[in-house]
Motif scaffolding. Sequence first.
Motif, PDB file in Angstrom:
ATOM      1  N   GLU A 144       0.839  -1.208   0.000  1.00  0.00           N
ATOM      2  CA  GLU A 144       0.000   0.000   0.000  1.00  0.00           C
ATOM      3  C   GLU A 144       0.873   1.257   0.000  1.00  0.00           C
ATOM      4  O   GLU A 144       0.565   2.243  -0.670  1.00  0.00           O
ATOM      5  N   ASN A 145       1.977   1.207   0.769  1.00  0.00           N
ATOM      6  CA  ASN A 145       2.880   2.368   0.829  1.00  0.00           C
ATOM      7  C   ASN A 145       3.656   2.542  -0.470  1.00  0.00           C
ATOM      8  O   ASN A 145       3.970   3.660  -0.874  1.00  0.00           O
ATOM      9  N   ILE A 174       2.476   1.870  -3.370  1.00  0.00           N
ATOM     10  CA  ILE A 174       1.511   2.506  -4.285  1.00  0.00           C
ATOM     11  C   ILE A 174       1.409   4.006  -3.977  1.00  0.00           C
ATOM     12  O   ILE A 174       1.447   4.849  -4.880  1.00  0.00           O
ATOM     13  N   LYS A 175       1.342   4.324  -2.684  1.00  0.00           N
ATOM     14  CA  LYS A 175       1.240   5.748  -2.280  1.00  0.00           C
ATOM     15  C   LYS A 175       2.493   6.522  -2.688  1.00  0.00           C
ATOM     16  O   LYS A 175       2.421   7.666  -3.123  1.00  0.00           O
ATOM     17  N   ARG A 176       3.663   5.872  -2.538  1.00  0.00           N
ATOM     18  CA  ARG A 176       4.916   6.549  -2.929  1.00  0.00           C
ATOM     19  C   ARG A 176       4.868   6.916  -4.411  1.00  0.00           C
ATOM     20  O   ARG A 176       5.250   8.030  -4.804  1.00  0.00           O
ATOM     21  N   HIS A 218       2.824  15.510   2.416  1.00  0.00           N
ATOM     22  CA  HIS A 218       2.712  14.064   2.660  1.00  0.00           C
ATOM     23  C   HIS A 218       3.657  13.548   3.738  1.00  0.00           C
ATOM     24  O   HIS A 218       3.679  12.358   3.997  1.00  0.00           O
ATOM     25  N   LEU A 228       2.271   7.499  -6.236  1.00  0.00           N
ATOM     26  CA  LEU A 228       1.327   8.600  -6.468  1.00  0.00           C
ATOM     27  C   LEU A 228       1.977   9.939  -6.095  1.00  0.00           C
ATOM     28  O   LEU A 228       1.788  10.950  -6.776  1.00  0.00           O
ATOM     29  N   LEU A 229       2.771   9.914  -5.028  1.00  0.00           N
ATOM     30  CA  LEU A 229       3.472  11.132  -4.610  1.00  0.00           C
ATOM     31  C   LEU A 229       4.505  11.545  -5.668  1.00  0.00           C
ATOM     32  O   LEU A 229       4.603  12.730  -6.029  1.00  0.00           O
TER      33      LEU A 229
END
Length: 385
Positions: free
Chosen positions: A265-266, A268-270, A384, A272-273
Amino acid sequence: MLLDQQYLFAPGPTPIPDRVKAAMNQPMIAHRSQEFPTLLEDVATRLMPVFGSENPVTVLAGSGTSALEAAAANVIEENDEIVVVVAGAFGDRFASICETFGANVHRLNIEWGAACKPEQLEEFLQSIPKEIKAVFATYCETSTGVLNPIKDLGEVVKKVTNALYIVDGVSCIGAVPVDMKGWNIDILVSGSQKALMLPPGLAFVAMNDTAREVIRNCKAKRFYLDLNRYLASYETDKSTPFTPAVSLIYGAQEVCRMLEEEGFENVIKRHLLLKEMVREGLKAIEIPLLTSDEDASPTVTAVRTIDEPSKQIKKLLKDKFAITVGGGQKKLKGEIFRIGHMGYCTPFDVIKVLGSIEMTLKFLEGKDVLGIAVKRAEEVWMEHV
Ligand SMILES: Cc1ncc(COP(=O)(O)O)c(C=O)c1O
C-alpha cells in the motif's frame, strides 16, 4: 563530474537497489537441484499480491514482449476475433503480435496521450457482430504516460462479451493496485526491468483458472512459450520447463522482501506522490504535459517538447547532468520526452531530475526557472510527510 554517477530516469530499465544486486550475486544453483523449487515457489507465491492474482505467477526467461507473445500465442487460434485497445506504441505492439498469430484484429484506436474510456470500449465491442475471443489492453501505456482504467474496462469486457480480458502491465505492476478477480482480468503480464526494480530478463504471466482452461485447449502451435509446459513443470516439480534465469529470480526474491517491508500500500502511495511532484513541478515552470492529471500514470510522465530548443532537453540532461530520460516513440518521436519514476525511486530523485530540467532550460532558453519546479515539488512532498 564523477562519471560513475549516472542517473537513470528512463521508463525502463530502472535503477537496481544494491541489496537486489547482492542477492543476484549468490552462488549459482542448478535448476534441477533441491534448492531451486523452494526459490521459485517463494517468488511465484510472493508475487501473487503484487499481481493481484489468486494463482502463483509464472516466471519466464525473456523480456516483457515474451510475456505479451506468450499471452497471444497460448490463446489465439487462426482467424479468432481479437480486440486490442491501441492508445500508444505498446497497444500497437500487442495488436501486431496478435496479427502475427493469425487473429482478425480489431484495433480500438485512442488518441495518443489519452486513456481509453469505458464508453469507447463498450461502443466498439458492440459494433463487432462476431464472437470475440479476447480483449487486450495496456495498463500503463509507457509511450504516452497514460494509465488506462483497467478495472472499468474489464467491467465492460465482461458485460458485453464472453471474451478473455488480457492486460499488459509491464510498466506499472509493482507500483499500482490490481485485483485480477475483482477487475475481471484473466491474464496479466509484466516484465522485470520497470517497477519491479530488476534488470531486464524476466517476464511474468499471471493466469486465472478460466485462462488456464482456454490455454489448455488452445490448438495453436508454440514451444518455448507454451504456457502449459510452465504450468505443468510448476505443478509437478515447482520448476520451469527450460533453464530459468536463476540469478534474476534470486533478485526477484529480494524485491518481494523489499515490497513487503515497505508495505505494498505504501509502495503505491509513494508512486502517487512521485507522480504529483513531477507533474506539479513541471507545471510550475510551464512545461506542457502530454496527459491530463486524470489519465496520468504514477510511473512515467510524458513532457511535450514544443519548440526547437526544448527538443534538445534529453541530450543536454545527459551531457551536462548524467540524467537519462526516455525519448518519444513512433508518432511521438521528437515531440515528447518521458521521465520514468518507478521502482527504486524516491522524492529526492524527483528533486534531482526537476532541478536538472530547470538548469537545462536555463542553458537552452535562458529561462529564469531555477528553483521553481523544485520548490513546488517540495511543497507537494511536505504535504505528505
Ligand atoms: C507497456 C509495455 N509493454 C511491453 C513492453 C515491452 O517490454 P520489453 O521491452 O521488455 O520486451 C514495454 C517496454 O517498454 C512496455 O512499456
